[in-house]
Motif scaffolding. Structure first.
Motif, short mmCIF file in Angstrom:
data_model
loop_
_atom_site.label_atom_id
_atom_site.label_comp_id
_atom_site.label_asym_id
_atom_site.label_seq_id
_atom_site.Cartn_x
_atom_site.Cartn_y
_atom_site.Cartn_z
N PHE A 252 -2.75 -37.99 25.19
CA PHE A 252 -3.80 -37.74 24.67
C PHE A 252 -3.54 -38.35 23.26
CE2 PHE A 252 -3.62 -34.50 27.87
CZ PHE A 252 -4.88 -34.71 28.61
N SER B 82 -11.58 -36.47 19.13
CA SER B 82 -12.41 -35.27 19.33
C SER B 82 -13.74 -36.20 20.00
CB SER B 82 -13.01 -34.89 18.04
OG SER B 82 -13.54 -35.69 17.12
N GLN C 26 3.11 -39.69 25.52
CA GLN C 26 1.78 -38.90 24.80
C GLN C 26 0.77 -39.59 25.36
OE1 GLN C 26 1.87 -38.22 20.86
NE2 GLN C 26 -0.24 -37.00 20.88
N GLU D 171 -10.31 -39.09 27.83
CA GLU D 171 -9.04 -38.80 28.25
C GLU D 171 -8.55 -37.58 28.92
OE1 GLU D 171 -7.08 -38.51 24.13
OE2 GLU D 171 -7.33 -40.72 23.93
N GLN D 172 -9.33 -36.60 28.80
CA GLN D 172 -9.45 -35.35 29.67
C GLN D 172 -9.58 -35.53 30.87
OE1 GLN D 172 -11.37 -32.36 27.59
NE2 GLN D 172 -9.28 -31.80 26.39
N ARG D 173 -10.63 -36.31 31.22
CA ARG D 173 -11.20 -36.58 32.57
C ARG D 173 -10.44 -37.79 33.12
NH1 ARG D 173 -16.02 -34.52 34.64
NH2 ARG D 173 -15.77 -36.08 36.31
N SER D 174 -9.65 -38.47 32.35
CA SER D 174 -8.78 -39.64 32.63
C SER D 174 -7.32 -39.25 33.28
CB SER D 174 -8.61 -40.66 32.05
OG SER D 174 -10.06 -41.22 31.69
N ALA D 175 -6.87 -37.96 33.01
CA ALA D 175 -5.50 -37.41 33.05
C ALA D 175 -5.30 -37.43 34.61
CB ALA D 175 -5.43 -36.16 32.44
N LYS E 135 -11.96 -37.60 23.51
CA LYS E 135 -11.11 -36.44 23.85
C LYS E 135 -11.83 -36.07 25.49
CE LYS E 135 -10.03 -31.83 22.81
NZ LYS E 135 -9.98 -30.68 21.90
N ALA E 136 -13.23 -36.41 25.65
CA ALA E 136 -13.56 -35.93 26.98
C ALA E 136 -13.13 -37.15 27.84
CB ALA E 136 -15.13 -36.01 26.86
#
Length: 115
Positions: A17, A22, A15, A29-33, A26-27
């Motif tokens: 994320f 929040s 997993q 983690e999303q940009r790092s994916a 969250k931002a």
């Protein structure tokens, strides 16, 4: 994936994320994916550690601001990984990451002439 394809597949049942995250986490983690997936699947395992070691050795060897500049990408990379892994770490892992980042910041500061 083609038979001659040397890319590693992403791990199953992992997993990426943080559940319930929040805001900033969250931002980030999303940009790092995408960069994390690229590093894991496209770059040979030895490249990132080798580059980090070379930059760190330059930081140790060069006793003027260029040595500090060489350490900055190491600080950024280690800090990024520490931030992403922070929620899943136990206290020992958190202390180790804080100690490592403190050491790297102090190394860079000495090269920039702060100390």
């Amino acid at each position: 994936m083609a038979p001659d394809d040397k890319r590693r597949p992403l791990p199953q049942d992992e997993q990426f994320f943080t559940p319930g995250a929040s805001g900033l986490r969250k931002a980030v983690e999303q940009r790092s994916a995408v960069p994390m997936a690229f590093l894991f699947t496209q770059v040979p395992r030895w490249v990132a550690p080798a580059v980090l070691v070379i930059l760190l050795l330059v930081g140790f060897a060069v006793a003027h601001p260029l040595g500090g500049v060489a350490v900055l990408p190491v600080i950024a990379f280690i800090g990024w990984l520490a931030y992403l892994s922070w929620p899943s770490l136990r206290i020992g892992g958190k202390i180790m990451r804080v100690a490592m980042l403190t050491f790297l910041v102090l190394l860079a500061a000495t090269r920039f002439g702060v100390f």
